[in-house]
Write a protein that holds these residues in place. Structure first.
Motif, PDB file in Angstrom:
ATOM      1  N   HIS A 182       0.595  -1.187  -0.190  1.00  0.00           N
ATOM      2  CA  HIS A 182      -0.105  -0.088   0.002  1.00  0.00           C
ATOM      3  C   HIS A 182       0.702   1.396  -0.111  1.00  0.00           C
ATOM      4  O   HIS A 182       0.480   2.302   0.802  1.00  0.00           O
ATOM      5  N   GLY A 183       1.825   1.207  -0.859  1.00  0.00           N
ATOM      6  CA  GLY A 183       2.707   2.259  -0.879  1.00  0.00           C
ATOM      7  C   GLY A 183       3.747   2.765   0.018  1.00  0.00           C
ATOM      8  O   GLY A 183       4.375   3.716   0.293  1.00  0.00           O
ATOM      9  N   SER A 184       3.715   1.716   1.104  1.00  0.00           N
ATOM     10  CA  SER A 184       4.726   1.905   2.175  1.00  0.00           C
ATOM     11  C   SER A 184       6.306   1.314   1.745  1.00  0.00           C
ATOM     12  O   SER A 184       6.304   1.055   0.633  1.00  0.00           O
ATOM     13  N   VAL A 185       7.133   1.699   2.600  1.00  0.00           N
ATOM     14  CA  VAL A 185       8.491   1.577   2.268  1.00  0.00           C
ATOM     15  C   VAL A 185       8.879   0.464   3.542  1.00  0.00           C
ATOM     16  O   VAL A 185       8.704   0.617   4.739  1.00  0.00           O
ATOM     17  N   ALA A 186       9.866  -0.545   3.141  1.00  0.00           N
ATOM     18  CA  ALA A 186      10.466  -1.417   3.932  1.00  0.00           C
ATOM     19  C   ALA A 186      11.857  -1.514   3.495  1.00  0.00           C
ATOM     20  O   ALA A 186      12.402  -1.662   2.666  1.00  0.00           O
TER      21      ALA A 186
END
Length: 153
Positions: A128-132
């Motif tokens: 969902h557009g997050s960064v990891a």
């Protein structure tokens, strides 16, 4: 405070607590967490903390430790969330500050509250557009799996 914020601080506190078990920081963390829950629950909380320490100390490092840590972290996250959600706004803010002090105390003690030792698979995903991301430091050992039908020599 938003439910997501409370969940995040509860999870961070639980992680710090579980990582502190068995370290030099444990006694201070144990005392702070017991105090955080207040006089009415202090004895019960102290007993629960002792059970956490015992469970982690007796877990087989090669087969059980990761699962026991995960169970204990979930247990304490729920306890912290329940505590924070039960408090009036002013008391809740004070408890959040105290829980953050527990987390910061772990970081300053040199204990690995923000580090994780993993034996097994690691999967890092961003949705969902997050960064990891993952930062790997120290000794890293990667073994190639055996091909089906081959024997270890």
């Amino acid at each position: 405070m938003l439910a997501e914020e409370l969940a995040a601080i509860a999870a961070a506190g639980a992680g710090a607590l579980v990582q502190a078990a068995g370290t030099d920081a444990w006694t201070g963390i144990r005392d702070r967490v017991s105090h955080l829950f207040g006089r009415e629950q202090e004895q019960r909380t102290s007993e629960s903390l002792d059970l956490t320490l015992t469970a982690l100390e007796h877990a087989n490092p090669s087969s059980e430790l990761a699962q026991v840590r995960a169970r204990q972290a979930v247990y304490w996250q729920v306890r912290f969330e329940d505590l924070l959600n039960s408090l009036a706004a002013e008391q809740q803010q004070l408890a959040v500050v105290q829980l953050r002090e527990v987390i910061e105390g772990m970081r300053q003690s040199g204990s690995p509250s923000d580090h994780l030792s993993i034996s097994g698979d690691v999967s890092v995903r961003a949705t969902h557009g997050s960064v990891a991301g993952v930062l790997l430091t120290g000794d890293i050992h990667i073994e190639n799996p055996l091909q089906p039908g081959s024997e270890r020599g």
